[in-house]
Scaffold this active site. Structure first.
Site, PDB file in Angstrom:
ATOM      1  CG  ASP A 114      -2.204   0.792   1.055  1.00 42.94           C
ATOM      2  OD1 ASP A 114      -2.116   2.019   0.846  1.00 42.94           O
ATOM      3  OD2 ASP A 114      -3.287   0.198   1.091  1.00 42.94           O
ATOM      4  CB  VAL A 168      -0.577   0.309  -8.004  1.00 42.50           C
ATOM      5  CG1 VAL A 168      -0.758  -0.626  -6.824  1.00 42.50           C
ATOM      6  CG2 VAL A 168      -1.627   1.415  -8.015  1.00 42.50           C
ATOM      7  CG  ASN A 203      -8.027  -4.087  -3.079  1.00 39.67           C
ATOM      8  OD1 ASN A 203      -9.249  -4.196  -3.151  1.00 39.67           O
ATOM      9  ND2 ASN A 203      -7.436  -3.300  -2.174  1.00 39.67           N
ATOM     10  CE1 TYR A 208     -13.565   3.374  -8.466  1.00 41.56           C
ATOM     11  CE2 TYR A 208     -15.850   2.945  -9.082  1.00 41.56           C
ATOM     12  CZ  TYR A 208     -14.726   2.617  -8.353  1.00 41.56           C
ATOM     13  OH  TYR A 208     -14.736   1.519  -7.515  1.00 41.56           O
ATOM     14  CB  THR A 247     -14.314   0.037   2.388  1.00 44.18           C
ATOM     15  OG1 THR A 247     -14.432   0.939   1.268  1.00 44.18           O
ATOM     16  CG2 THR A 247     -14.659  -1.376   1.948  1.00 44.18           C
TER      17      THR A 247
HETATM   18  P1  NDP Z   1     -10.245   1.945   0.370  1.00 49.71           P
HETATM   19  O1  NDP Z   1     -10.165   3.375  -0.029  1.00 49.71           O
HETATM   20  O2  NDP Z   1     -10.847   1.609   1.674  1.00 49.71           O
HETATM   21  O3  NDP Z   1      -8.786   1.276   0.305  1.00 49.71           O
HETATM   22  C1  NDP Z   1      -7.976   1.472  -0.820  1.00 49.71           C
HETATM   23  C2  NDP Z   1      -6.537   1.397  -0.392  1.00 49.71           C
HETATM   24  O4  NDP Z   1      -5.740   1.620  -1.579  1.00 49.71           O
HETATM   25  C3  NDP Z   1      -6.145   2.495   0.609  1.00 49.71           C
HETATM   26  O5  NDP Z   1      -5.339   1.977   1.636  1.00 49.71           O
HETATM   27  C4  NDP Z   1      -5.374   3.482  -0.264  1.00 49.71           C
HETATM   28  O6  NDP Z   1      -4.378   4.206   0.443  1.00 49.71           O
HETATM   29  C5  NDP Z   1      -4.712   2.540  -1.252  1.00 49.71           C
HETATM   30  N1  NDP Z   1      -4.218   3.252  -2.421  1.00 49.71           N
HETATM   31  C6  NDP Z   1      -4.706   4.377  -3.009  1.00 49.71           C
HETATM   32  N2  NDP Z   1      -3.919   4.747  -4.018  1.00 49.71           N
HETATM   33  C7  NDP Z   1      -2.898   3.841  -4.089  1.00 49.71           C
HETATM   34  C8  NDP Z   1      -1.766   3.690  -4.927  1.00 49.71           C
HETATM   35  N3  NDP Z   1      -1.482   4.575  -5.883  1.00 49.71           N
HETATM   36  N4  NDP Z   1      -0.953   2.635  -4.726  1.00 49.71           N
HETATM   37  C9  NDP Z   1      -1.207   1.742  -3.736  1.00 49.71           C
HETATM   38  N5  NDP Z   1      -2.251   1.837  -2.901  1.00 49.71           N
HETATM   39  C10 NDP Z   1      -3.091   2.879  -3.083  1.00 49.71           C
HETATM   40  O7  NDP Z   1     -11.004   1.211  -0.830  1.00 49.71           O
HETATM   41  P2  NDP Z   1     -11.896  -0.128  -0.877  1.00 49.71           P
HETATM   42  O8  NDP Z   1     -11.315  -1.150  -0.003  1.00 49.71           O
HETATM   43  O9  NDP Z   1     -13.308   0.248  -0.741  1.00 49.71           O
HETATM   44  O10 NDP Z   1     -11.700  -0.523  -2.400  1.00 49.71           O
HETATM   45  C11 NDP Z   1     -10.743  -1.474  -2.841  1.00 49.71           C
HETATM   46  C12 NDP Z   1     -10.981  -1.700  -4.329  1.00 49.71           C
HETATM   47  O11 NDP Z   1     -12.327  -2.137  -4.527  1.00 49.71           O
HETATM   48  C13 NDP Z   1     -10.807  -0.455  -5.176  1.00 49.71           C
HETATM   49  O12 NDP Z   1     -10.209  -0.788  -6.400  1.00 49.71           O
HETATM   50  C14 NDP Z   1     -12.235   0.007  -5.399  1.00 49.71           C
HETATM   51  O13 NDP Z   1     -12.390   0.773  -6.578  1.00 49.71           O
HETATM   52  C15 NDP Z   1     -12.936  -1.325  -5.493  1.00 49.71           C
HETATM   53  N6  NDP Z   1     -14.365  -1.255  -5.237  1.00 49.71           N
HETATM   54  C16 NDP Z   1     -14.832  -0.837  -4.016  1.00 49.71           C
HETATM   55  C17 NDP Z   1     -16.183  -0.754  -3.788  1.00 49.71           C
HETATM   56  C18 NDP Z   1     -16.747  -0.299  -2.488  1.00 49.71           C
HETATM   57  O14 NDP Z   1     -17.955  -0.009  -2.427  1.00 49.71           O
HETATM   58  N7  NDP Z   1     -15.955  -0.184  -1.417  1.00 49.71           N
HETATM   59  C19 NDP Z   1     -17.146  -1.106  -4.851  1.00 49.71           C
HETATM   60  C20 NDP Z   1     -16.554  -1.513  -6.087  1.00 49.71           C
HETATM   61  C21 NDP Z   1     -15.212  -1.597  -6.262  1.00 49.71           C
HETATM   62  P3  NDP Z   1      -4.764   5.698   1.021  1.00 49.71           P
HETATM   63  O15 NDP Z   1      -5.772   5.442   2.077  1.00 49.71           O
HETATM   64  O16 NDP Z   1      -3.468   6.221   1.542  1.00 49.71           O
HETATM   65  O17 NDP Z   1      -5.290   6.452  -0.147  1.00 49.71           O
END
Ligand code: NDP
Length: 264
Positions: free
Chosen positions: A37, A60, A86, A157, A194
């Protein structure tokens, strides 16, 4: 609960939300888990999970970081069996912004695609190379329900997630053509509770009412849970899914099954 015994897995965006739940589930299934992350909160989660979990910082969007990370994985654990792409952003992390097709800025469009699409492209590219050592592997790309339908207010998105869906199929077919047993599938969650929702619910006077409004058209009338997503990802990562590649899996409480406007 030992479907992933001794498999080496890397998960992006694993410091919270769905990625964290997947990491916890993989550890419970016996995998060696690399949580990655840009948020160092993953350090504490890896420590809690014990000797079979590691954390390393990985943005990423950064190709050199991907190369260095997989080199680290291969050096320490000798193989890579599973990649879960993810990490993702909505574009609304800093508050409301215009993300419709008419008003979105090119910079915002690129910012969202850089994480959601470029990040997945880079992960797949370097995972395939790492997985050639054994010829086996499973890549799970977290797309979205928004990758299957248009979202006028979150066009970048939706576009990025649609591209992830299609790229997952290209990766699956490429690996099969190459004679690799590397599978690639996409997962399409709808509303999963989340922290990603915090920015979108921030302005709501009544958070519970705002949440209910978000899922009013969902047949099951609730948000999904991170554990429900993790269960599906664990299946796709495991050898039980050995014949499953190039497929997409909706996890949406029935949202995409039909329309309330159907006759009768
Ligand atoms: P969260 O925002 O809770 O978690 C995402 C994590 O990714 C955070 O820790 C964030 O760090 C990290 N992150 C952001 N940018 C980067 C980067 N450039 N490199 C590495 N890590 C990064 O998201 P969710 O758990 O809800 O979502 C996870 C995945 O599921 C995503 O791809 C989302 O689009 C997808 N999704 C989620 C849905 C939902 O309703 N929750 C529905 C459909 C899809 P930081 O906090 O520092 O930004």
């Amino acid at each position: 609960m030992h479907r992933l015994t001794d498999k080496v897995a890397l998960i992006t965006g694993a410091a919270r939300g769905i990625g964290e739940a997947v990491a916890r589930r993989f550890a419970a299934e016996g995998a060696i888990v690399w949580l990655t992350d840009i948020d160092d909160a993953g350090v504490a989660i890896a420590a809690e999970l014990g000797a079979a979990a590691r954390f390393t910082r990985l943005d990423v969007r950064d190709e050199e970081a991907w190369v260095a990370t997989f080199a680290q994985v291969l050096e320490r654990d000798g193989r890579l069996d599973i990649l879960v792409n993810n990490a993702g952003i909505t574009g609304f992390e800093d508050g409301p912004a215009a993300h419709d097709p008419e008003h979105a800025t090119l910079a915002e469009w690129h910012r969202v695609h850089a994480v959601n699409l470029d990040g997945v492209f880079l992960g797949c590219k370097h995972a395939i190379r790492a997985m050639r050592a054994t010829g086996d592997g499973s890549i799970v790309n977290i797309s979205s329900r928004s990758g299957l339908v248009g979202i006028p207010g979150a066009a970048a998105y939706a576009s990025s997630k649609a591209a992830v869906r299609n790229h997952s199929k290209s990766v699956a077919l490429y690996c099969a053509q190459q004679g690799l047993r590397v599978r690639c599938n996409s997962v399409h969650p709808a509303a999963i509770l989340t922290p990603i929702w915090d920015a979108m619910l921030a302005g709501a006077e009544d958070r519970e009412a705002a949440m209910a409004a978000f899922v009013k058209d969902t047949p099951l009338k609730r948000f999904g849970t991170v554990d429900e997503v993790a269960a599906l990802v664990a299946y796709l990562a495991s050898d039980e899914a050995a014949y499953v590649t190039g497929s997409e899996f909706n996890l949406d409480g029935g949202l995409l099954a039909g329309s309330a406007a159907s006759p009768g």
